[in-house]
Design an enzyme around this catalytic site. Sequence first.
Site, PDB file in Angstrom:
ATOM      1  N   LYS A 105      -2.055  -1.452  -3.940  1.00 25.84           N
ATOM      2  CA  LYS A 105      -2.983  -0.581  -4.094  1.00 25.84           C
ATOM      3  C   LYS A 105      -2.116   1.060  -4.287  1.00 25.84           C
ATOM      4  CE  LYS A 105      -6.310   1.621  -0.703  1.00 25.84           C
ATOM      5  NZ  LYS A 105      -6.855   1.307   0.780  1.00 25.84           N
ATOM      6  N   SER A 112     -10.284   5.212  -4.903  1.00 24.95           N
ATOM      7  CA  SER A 112     -11.075   6.412  -5.110  1.00 24.95           C
ATOM      8  C   SER A 112     -10.426   7.412  -6.080  1.00 24.95           C
ATOM      9  CB  SER A 112     -11.525   6.987  -3.776  1.00 24.95           C
ATOM     10  OG  SER A 112     -10.139   7.502  -2.997  1.00 24.95           O
ATOM     11  N   LYS A 149       0.837   9.818   5.847  1.00 31.04           N
ATOM     12  CA  LYS A 149       1.019   8.294   6.262  1.00 31.04           C
ATOM     13  C   LYS A 149       2.401   7.913   5.933  1.00 31.04           C
ATOM     14  CE  LYS A 149      -4.040   7.706   6.656  1.00 31.04           C
ATOM     15  NZ  LYS A 149      -5.131   6.815   6.497  1.00 31.04           N
ATOM     16  N   TYR A 167     -14.778   0.656  -7.392  1.00 30.57           N
ATOM     17  CA  TYR A 167     -16.098   1.458  -7.222  1.00 30.57           C
ATOM     18  C   TYR A 167     -16.987   1.244  -8.488  1.00 30.57           C
ATOM     19  CZ  TYR A 167     -13.636   2.932  -3.168  1.00 30.57           C
ATOM     20  OH  TYR A 167     -12.977   3.069  -2.014  1.00 30.57           O
ATOM     21  N   ARG A 185     -11.029   9.731   1.715  1.00 33.21           N
ATOM     22  CA  ARG A 185     -11.109  10.312   2.980  1.00 33.21           C
ATOM     23  C   ARG A 185     -12.205  11.303   3.292  1.00 33.21           C
ATOM     24  NH1 ARG A 185      -4.481  10.908   3.248  1.00 33.21           N
ATOM     25  NH2 ARG A 185      -4.056   8.626   3.015  1.00 33.21           N
ATOM     26  N   LYS A 238       1.089  -1.321  -0.041  1.00 37.81           N
ATOM     27  CA  LYS A 238       0.032  -0.007  -0.058  1.00 37.81           C
ATOM     28  C   LYS A 238       0.945   1.063  -0.082  1.00 37.81           C
ATOM     29  CE  LYS A 238      -3.951   2.013   2.510  1.00 37.81           C
ATOM     30  NZ  LYS A 238      -4.984   1.559   3.510  1.00 37.81           N
TER      31      LYS A 238
HETATM   32  C1  PBG Z   1      -6.892   3.154   5.169  1.00 30.93           C
HETATM   33  C2  PBG Z   1      -7.370   3.102   3.705  1.00 30.93           C
HETATM   34  C3  PBG Z   1      -7.314   3.949   2.755  1.00 30.93           C
HETATM   35  C4  PBG Z   1      -8.238   3.464   1.776  1.00 30.93           C
HETATM   36  C5  PBG Z   1      -8.863   2.436   1.971  1.00 30.93           C
HETATM   37  N1  PBG Z   1      -8.406   2.059   3.740  1.00 30.93           N
HETATM   38  C6  PBG Z   1      -6.129   4.801   2.463  1.00 30.93           C
HETATM   39  C7  PBG Z   1      -6.096   6.209   3.259  1.00 30.93           C
HETATM   40  O1  PBG Z   1      -7.034   6.755   3.692  1.00 30.93           O
HETATM   41  O2  PBG Z   1      -4.982   6.412   3.581  1.00 30.93           O
HETATM   42  C8  PBG Z   1      -8.180   4.106   0.247  1.00 30.93           C
HETATM   43  C9  PBG Z   1      -9.280   3.481  -0.474  1.00 30.93           C
HETATM   44  C10 PBG Z   1      -9.510   4.522  -1.713  1.00 30.93           C
HETATM   45  O3  PBG Z   1      -8.888   5.425  -1.936  1.00 30.93           O
HETATM   46  O4  PBG Z   1     -10.572   4.049  -2.617  1.00 30.93           O
HETATM   47  N2  PBG Z   1      -6.618   2.180   5.944  1.00 30.93           N
END
Ligand code: PBG
Length: 343
Positions: free
Chosen positions: A267, A293, A236, A332, A223, A213
């Site tokens: 990811k 996303s 992060k 999605y 978010r 990730k």
């Molecule tokens: C964090 C988490 C993230 C996503 C899913 N779980 C990343 C984050 O907010 O740092 C991202 C999924 C997306 O962007 O579709 N545990």
Amino acid sequence: MNKFSRELPAGSRSVDEITGGRRLRRMRKTDWSRRLVRENRLTVDDLIWPLFLIDGENRREPIGAMPGVFRLSVDVAVREAERAVKLGIPAIATFPNVDMALRDETGSAILDPDNLINRATRAIKDAVPEIGIITDAALDPFTSHGHDGILREGIIVNDESVAQVTAAAVLQAAAGADIVAPSDMMDGRIGAIRDALDANGFQDVAIMAYATKFSSAFYGPYREAIGTKGVLKGDKNTYYLDPANADEAVREAEQDLAEGADMLMVKPGLPYLDIVRRLKDEFAVPTFAYQVSGEYSMIKAAGQNGWLDGERAMMESLLSLKRAGCDGILTYFAAEVAERLKA
Ligand code: PBG
């Protein structure tokens, strides 16, 4: 020279001399021959559908940066799971938008057996037992600071975070999760979760490791969806991977497999196709990508603006992930793609 003729300049070899008589366009000539030589296909069996959850009843809340995606109350999520089964989608993945009043420094609500994720899992398992449920074992929806770990004096503490996420994973399994997917990148989480699942009688619950990730800008719209936008302080970078690193990604995946991961996930997706290919070649295990996303939003927004053909870009991006080596993709677009594949 006639103005309609196009001849190679005097002295040039002919095309057949240049290619040695090989004409690669031959098989691209017709639809039937293109279909016949097609190497990769996207099918409904490749799709995992992420669903956002909220408290309440009969709620379907739009997410500004993700047109066409909604936060769903549990009853509505059950209906979407029913729809997924009808479409042939094998599995869903749930992500909660937790009431701000329930978030705290250590994300303690993740340990509530009746929290939003666990309630949704129970309700979906009960009503739609034929769908696979993947739960996100991560603290970020539950912490007041939006980090995936416990924050002490500015540091995300690894081992305490692992303990908390491990306990949460057992509760998620108890609620009926088929696959737990820890997404926090803490060291040792896969082994700890495997041990705890086994010790609690959940030998059959699988682990999908968010093995690689990356610390990515493409998580932005997510978010907003789970309400950590504006809450998250800092970045992060001390736990997610540096987008510059591929060898380190291979080491992460190797470690997660050694600790007992059943499946690997990369990811985000499209910017990391090279990582998908390397992991698939190196380990030959079930390999997934999360089309996140931001990837969704870019395609949707450009499509809605008429800047590109959104449907084609959606299909092409997912097919590219298959070609890179994915066995399946969290997207999605899952329901939209499934509808389209059916038509
Ligand atoms: C964090 C988490 C993230 C996503 C899913 N779980 C990343 C984050 O907010 O740092 C991202 C999924 C997306 O962007 O579709 N545990």
